[in-house]
Motif scaffolding. Sequence first.
Motif, PDB file in Angstrom:
ATOM      1  N   ALA A   1      13.679  -5.823   1.456  1.00 18.44           N
ATOM      2  CA  ALA A   1      13.764  -4.357   1.365  1.00 18.44           C
ATOM      3  C   ALA A   1      12.403  -3.792   1.001  1.00 18.44           C
ATOM      4  CB  ALA A   1      14.808  -3.943   0.332  1.00 18.44           C
ATOM      5  N   VAL A   2      12.041  -2.671   1.640  1.00 19.39           N
ATOM      6  CA  VAL A   2      10.784  -1.980   1.340  1.00 19.39           C
ATOM      7  C   VAL A   2      11.140  -0.589   0.818  1.00 19.39           C
ATOM      8  CG1 VAL A   2       8.639  -1.057   2.260  1.00 19.39           C
ATOM      9  CG2 VAL A   2       9.497  -3.278   3.058  1.00 19.39           C
ATOM     10  N   TYR A   3      10.688  -0.316  -0.394  1.00 20.17           N
ATOM     11  CA  TYR A   3      11.002   0.948  -1.063  1.00 20.17           C
ATOM     12  C   TYR A   3       9.743   1.797  -1.139  1.00 20.17           C
ATOM     13  CZ  TYR A   3      11.873   4.201  -4.916  1.00 20.17           C
ATOM     14  OH  TYR A   3      11.966   5.320  -5.697  1.00 20.17           O
ATOM     15  N   ASP A   4       9.890   3.074  -0.714  1.00 23.28           N
ATOM     16  CA  ASP A   4       8.794   4.044  -0.772  1.00 23.28           C
ATOM     17  C   ASP A   4       9.064   4.973  -1.943  1.00 23.28           C
ATOM     18  OD1 ASP A   4       6.899   6.066  -0.423  1.00 23.28           O
ATOM     19  OD2 ASP A   4       7.042   5.998   1.762  1.00 23.28           O
TER      20      ASP A   4
ATOM     21  N   PRO B   1       0.826  -1.217   0.000  1.00 14.18           N
ATOM     22  CA  PRO B   1       0.000   0.000   0.000  1.00 14.18           C
ATOM     23  C   PRO B   1       0.856   1.261   0.000  1.00 14.18           C
ATOM     24  CG  PRO B   1      -0.802  -1.588   1.613  1.00 14.18           C
ATOM     25  CD  PRO B   1       0.512  -2.096   1.129  1.00 14.18           C
ATOM     26  N   GLY B   2       0.298   2.321  -0.552  1.00 13.51           N
ATOM     27  CA  GLY B   2       0.992   3.604  -0.581  1.00 13.51           C
ATOM     28  C   GLY B   2       2.076   3.647  -1.621  1.00 13.51           C
ATOM     29  N   HIS B   3       1.894   2.882  -2.747  1.00 13.31           N
ATOM     30  CA  HIS B   3       2.894   2.841  -3.815  1.00 13.31           C
ATOM     31  C   HIS B   3       4.282   2.531  -3.279  1.00 13.31           C
ATOM     32  CE1 HIS B   3       0.024   3.863  -6.798  1.00 13.31           C
ATOM     33  NE2 HIS B   3      -0.201   5.094  -6.370  1.00 13.31           N
ATOM     34  N   ARG B   4       4.305   1.606  -2.339  1.00 15.20           N
ATOM     35  CA  ARG B   4       5.559   1.077  -1.847  1.00 15.20           C
ATOM     36  C   ARG B   4       5.754  -0.328  -2.437  1.00 15.20           C
ATOM     37  NH1 ARG B   4       5.300   0.179   3.638  1.00 15.20           N
ATOM     38  NH2 ARG B   4       3.069  -0.089   3.324  1.00 15.20           N
ATOM     39  N   THR B   5       6.984  -0.755  -2.434  1.00 15.32           N
ATOM     40  CA  THR B   5       7.315  -2.052  -3.050  1.00 15.32           C
ATOM     41  C   THR B   5       8.288  -2.803  -2.152  1.00 15.32           C
ATOM     42  OG1 THR B   5       7.060  -1.113  -5.265  1.00 15.32           O
ATOM     43  CG2 THR B   5       8.229  -3.221  -5.088  1.00 15.32           C
TER      44      THR B   5
ATOM     45  N   CYS C   1      14.544   3.491   1.205  1.00 20.67           N
ATOM     46  CA  CYS C   1      14.427   2.030   1.184  1.00 20.67           C
ATOM     47  C   CYS C   1      14.952   1.491   2.504  1.00 20.67           C
ATOM     48  CB  CYS C   1      15.231   1.446   0.015  1.00 20.67           C
ATOM     49  SG  CYS C   1      14.990  -0.328  -0.227  1.00 20.67           S
ATOM     50  N   THR C   2      14.154   0.630   3.148  1.00 21.10           N
ATOM     51  CA  THR C   2      14.515   0.027   4.431  1.00 21.10           C
ATOM     52  C   THR C   2      14.914  -1.429   4.184  1.00 21.10           C
ATOM     53  OG1 THR C   2      12.937   1.482   5.559  1.00 21.10           O
ATOM     54  CG2 THR C   2      13.756  -0.446   6.771  1.00 21.10           C
TER      55      THR C   2
END
Length: 872
Positions: free
Chosen positions: A609-612, A521-525, A618-619
């Motif tokens: 990894a989570v990219y916003d 959600p929130g255009h995160r990947t 990116c975390t």
Amino acid sequence: MSEIPAKATEQDGPSGDARGEAADDVMWQSSPPGSIYDYIKVASFSIGPDGLIDQWSLRAERLFGVAAEDAVGRDPIEAFVPSELRSGGHRKMAEILDGREWTGSVPFRAPARSDGSGAETYKGSEGIAEVYVMPTGTEEGERAAVCIVVDVRALRQIETDLAASQAIFGQSPFGFLLFGTDLRVQRANRRFAAVFGGGVEEHRGRTVHDYLPRHEADRMAAALKRVLETGDSVTDMQIVGPAPGSNDRRHWSINLYRVHSGSGRPIGVAGLGTDVTRRHAAAREAAHARRNLALLNEAGARIGNSLDLETTARELLDVTVPGFCDLASVDLYQGLLDGDETPPGLADGSAELRRVAFASAVADAPFPEGGHPVDVGAVHRFAFTSPCADALRAARPRLVSAADDGSASRLTGGLIQSTLAVPMVAHDTVVGLAQFSRTKGSEPFGERDRALAVELAARAAVCIDNARLYRREHERALILQRSLLPPDDPEASGLDIACRYLPGNAATEVGGDWFDVIELPGHRTALVVGDVMGRGLRAAVAMGELRTAVRTLALLDLEPAEVLSALDEIARGLGDPSGTQQATRSARQTRAASETDLSEVYLATCVYAVYDSVTRRCTFANAGHLPPVLVEPGETPLMLDVPPGMPLGVGGEPFEEVEVELPEGGLLALYTDGLVESRHHPLDEGLNAFVRALDDPAPALEDVCDHVLNTLDTHHGEDDIALLMARIQGLPAEAVGDWTLERDPKSVGRARELACQQLRTWDLDPLCDTAELLVSELVTNALRYGEGDIRVRLLLDRTLVCEVWDAGLVQPRRRRARDTDEGGRGLQLVGLLSAAWGSRRTPRGKTVWFEMPLPESGVEPMDAAEALLSLF
């Protein structure tokens, strides 16, 4: 004999002394070759009227060992007869001188003669002499005697030799011939006559051409002539010809040697013939047995080295052509190749077959079936009444001659003499048919060949069936493997993505490496790359379970470290049938005892990894995996410092998070160790080569992936490879609407107004009514159940996303309102009118969001009025 002059006794035959030559030449002539005198040496001497020796021949010197000067003038009785026999000898001598003939055997002993120097000139001899004494007279009319002497030992030796010769020649179990100097038969034994017919005498005067075919007779005649001329023997000369009254080919071993007279004169050639037909047949049997064993040994070494059907079939033909046959082919049931267990027609042999291999040592034309040739790869059927179909039905080999299959014989120009149609049976299942053919001029197939063909076909059938089963299981595993990997062109907001997967074993394409791209959600990947230790189907299944778990945990919108912690618990539970909790307790007890046993768990490494796309932040969280690589535009590639942590399945250690702001246009690379590690290359060397390959990357990500794989080709091939590359393309500022509202009921209207203005700015007027209603519901819930200020954010990318933030920790829960309830239907309405909705925790509260498709997507949103009515 009384008319012969006394002096004539000096001549003893062909080797007599020249002193014995008489004036009358008619009385003396040379003995013919092979004369008896060559074997019997006759000596002579004469006795005068006084009873003393008056003449002594050269033969007498040799026989008695006494020279003439020592013998002449002596009394023969006193000189040669032993003392105990002398009295009788004198009486006989007196009778002889009185005119009586006498024949008898007389022992003799002659003294040795010396020349006075001590050296013996003649050695005296002793023995028994057969003496023939003939009275004669002198010119003066006095009585005298002529004595002819033969050594009895020579006579006895001749008798023995004759008896032995007769026994060998007459009683020999082998054919014996004596050829004269004219190469005609002089004598044949009974064994020879028994084989070639007629009596022994009937073969006299014949030549070898009367017994053998012309070409063999010419060979034999040439050998006889050579032996007669050179004296060189011929040993084990092989002659082939039919026996009289039979067309069977017989084999004889011939030995030839030259025969000489006693004087060494060649008088002919002796031939000994042995029938070696059985020995020849036994040798052929042994040769066939050795060939068969060699073929079986070669088949064991060459057939089944691969798990490919066509290759295995070709290996069978490579073994059998031309060593066993001249032409061969392999046909397999098409249904079995397609994966069917029992294709129609399998039992009666009428099912479709595909020709998978063909080999020929004499012609390029394929085997003709049903009146037309069949090419490799063609699908065909055997006629129901054909021998091949019969072999398939009965699962037994059939020997087909050219007369049995006239159409095939015509198509091959009468080339094929016979064919063995052998069903290929594996595990009681007929998988196909092997045909072996021999052409005219080759030896016809026999029972031994039939048994060998069945054995070769059975070996190949088992290998082919194993390959078929492997192909079926491999296809299933491949379907599983591909279903667990994302599509080749995954899409994500704010990212351009390219990926590659290369199995360590190209034959199976099944392994434990995986990568995934998960939209949040929130255009995160979420970007994931993992590696289950091991390979094959077991690793692939474990990978699939972990990948499913990752996707489930990602959709809960947990932080990266929380995702890996939960995944670690799941990985420990995969190897223990008692479940995750029991596995966790066992692992803790093991650690407490300092005896870590990892054999019961699945070990895996993973980077999550989570990219916003809005903030381009990116975390990362890492579970024992290799570090990601970041390439900033115009900069040298850099390995990010992400703490590796422990692999999944070990447990006990928390995972750390690292947040990195990624530059616009930068390149992020995630990979597995198969890309950079090899038993022949240290890990550091592989990592450095990978970093160098990313220096100055190409604009197109697909080209970057290809360049990396080509550059590091020497480093992979032993383990699976997963490569995920993402180019950073953050969400533009004009695609974001972000507002903070006070906790005031008026903020609901303000939120609707701001949302509609932003949608009109984006030319999304058709979404205004629905978005206005949904924004109103979420802001109202934030005011009623949340805390602190309210933040509203609209994001435009491939879809429209609305997020409402507040500081409350209570997550919204959707429930079904009763008909009498005045509220409680807001989230139901959000679920009906949006494509998706949900909530997630944040470091300072929570976020509730919904997502709507854009008008150009072709998805028609539900009418708001109908949605409201459906709630009551």
